[in-house]
Write an enzyme that holds these catalytic residues in place. Sequence first.
Site, PDB file in Angstrom:
ATOM      1  N   LYS A   1     -14.675   7.592 -25.859  1.00  0.00           N
ATOM      2  CA  LYS A   1     -15.962   8.193 -25.470  1.00  0.00           C
ATOM      3  C   LYS A   1     -16.222   8.189 -23.966  1.00  0.00           C
ATOM      4  O   LYS A   1     -17.362   8.178 -23.517  1.00  0.00           O
ATOM      5  CB  LYS A   1     -17.153   7.535 -26.211  1.00  0.00           C
TER       6      LYS A   1
ATOM      7  N   HIS B   1      -5.922   5.641 -26.312  1.00  0.00           N
ATOM      8  CA  HIS B   1      -7.056   4.749 -26.050  1.00  0.00           C
ATOM      9  C   HIS B   1      -6.569   3.295 -26.026  1.00  0.00           C
ATOM     10  O   HIS B   1      -7.380   2.370 -26.000  1.00  0.00           O
ATOM     11  CB  HIS B   1      -8.102   4.875 -27.155  1.00  0.00           C
TER      12      HIS B   1
ATOM     13  N   SER C   1     -22.609   6.719 -26.788  1.00  0.00           N
ATOM     14  CA  SER C   1     -21.774   7.797 -27.332  1.00  0.00           C
ATOM     15  C   SER C   1     -20.956   7.296 -28.524  1.00  0.00           C
ATOM     16  O   SER C   1     -20.844   7.975 -29.544  1.00  0.00           O
ATOM     17  CB  SER C   1     -20.855   8.332 -26.217  1.00  0.00           C
TER      18      SER C   1
END
Length: 296
Positions: free
Chosen positions: A48, A109, A139
């Site tokens: 995010k 990620h 988010s």
Amino acid sequence: MDIPEEFRRRDYQMFRGIPLASLFVENWKRVEQFQVRPDDLLIASFPKSGTTWMCEIMDLILNNGDVKKCQRDAVYNRVVMLEFAGVTTIQPGTEVLSRMPSPRLLRTHLPISLLPKSFWENSCKVIYVARNAKDVAVSSYHFAGANILHPHPGTWEHYLEKFMAGKVMFGSWHEHVTSWWEKRNDLRLLYLFYEDMKEDLEREIRKLLAFLEKDMEEEVLKIIVQRASFQVMKENPMTNYETIPTHLLDKRVSPFMRKGICGDWKNHFTVHQNEKFDEDYEKKMSGTTLSFRTEI
Ligand code: PPS
């Protein structure tokens, strides 16, 4: 595209100290053995933080602003997630990448501690995108509500506590952003900030071009800035995730392209939550030279 019932809304599985979706853990061997090519380009981030934004920009750059070419597929297929794994019909990211011609664009990620060995040996270029923790928390709260690979996020208050404790997917934001920052000189890495991109996207794209050692005509640069604007990406089916079925990502709960601003945290944090967050933040970030803007 489907994910079996037993993997939906399941708690994260701890893997080498990091909470991950169990589907990703089961696939770990493939990730560990992934072979980097020196001309690969890796986009790394805590979730995010503007990953999709960077993916679209990088694909536009590599295709010299050819808008039609960049509409060839959904952004998550154009820039494949290294650690992504599904079962049945969803192919692991590593398998898709192994068949992809060079130069490959890929994203991850993963915290730097879990980065496969081959990245250190073959040293491809890496672009790390970081975003301030408060907006990331907001988010990711909305995203967890919509995405069945996450356990139900519960209340905002409950989720924020989990976020501060690093008990969310991919672990602690603080450790993620700082450990990538500390290692930035050991890899060929460009560290960029979401807030800077919001402030002046053209300026940040110029940094990318210099890092990639790529010349670009001014008109092409203007096209890229326009195509990568929040509004265009929100309306573009190849970037707004509308191609992911609702039972996997429920856009009625939260659209993927949600607000795209800096400072939405102010609409979520209470005064007390903000004070507690700042106190915890000071402790965790005290030893680093890395700093963030929470408003621009
Ligand atoms: S993911 O699921 O981890 O890959 O998500 P990621 O792409 O990293 O982050 C999603 C957030 O980035 C916002 N976004 C943008 N902001 C500004 N401009 C553009 N073009 C843009 N594209 C994506 C997206 O809206 C998510 O942030 P929030 O705050 O939820 O709106």
